[in-house]
Design a protein around this motif. Structure first.
Motif: not given
Length: 156
Positions: A44-50, A52-61
């Motif tokens: 929920x900290x990331x816009x849209x609550x993806x 799957x979140x891969x913080x290492x790659x700053x990627x949202x799926x």
């Protein structure tokens, strides 16, 4: 065409539709984990609550259902025949929200992947989608879309 169930039953059925931990999402998570990728879920900290979140790659799926998110030219993106005005407004709202979330994430430096449910129906498709995502993560491409008939459309 009239509905085959009464309004109370239809309401109960619609209330049972999940937004998190859906079958397509679970199979993709399992495949990504098998490739050694570690992720966070529904942050929920990331816009849209993806999904799957891969913080290492700053990627949202995002794992999108073809029906609810209107996968373009997909056979699963049908429109119910009852109350078409309601459904059109509902679908337009969903698509507008998806686009706004994607734009906000891209503007803040996140990388965004959209995986459509039609690309996760068979085990071979799941494997291909997970491999495509795994190969995409270390690249500089900011966006990717994976769906049936469009596996790995890299957008830039």
């Amino acid at each position: 065409m009239t509905d085959i169930v009464d309004p109370t039953t239809r309401s109960r059925m619609m209330a049972g539709i999940k937004g998190k931990n859906t079958k397509p999402e679970l199979v993709l998570r399992r495949a990504l984990h098998a490739y050694g990728l570690r992720f966070r879920l529904h942050s929920k900290r990331i816009t849209g609550a993806p999904d799957i979140v891969l913080p290492k790659y700053k990627a949202a799926i995002f794992v999108h259902g073809c029906f609810w998110h209107r996968h373009f030219r997909c056979r699963y993106a049908t429109t119910p025949s009852t109350r078409p005005e309601f459904w059109e407004a509902k679908f337009e709202g969903n698509v507008a929200r998806d686009n706004a979330v994607k734009s906000a994430l891209l503007d803040t430096g996140w990388r965004v992947a959209t995986v459509w449910e039609c690309a996760l129906r068979k085990p071979k498709q799941v494997e291909e989608a997970a491999l495509q995502l795994k190969d995409w993560l270390p690249t500089p491409l900011r966006e990717i879309e994976i769906g049936e008939g469009q596996l790995g459309n890299q957008i830039g």
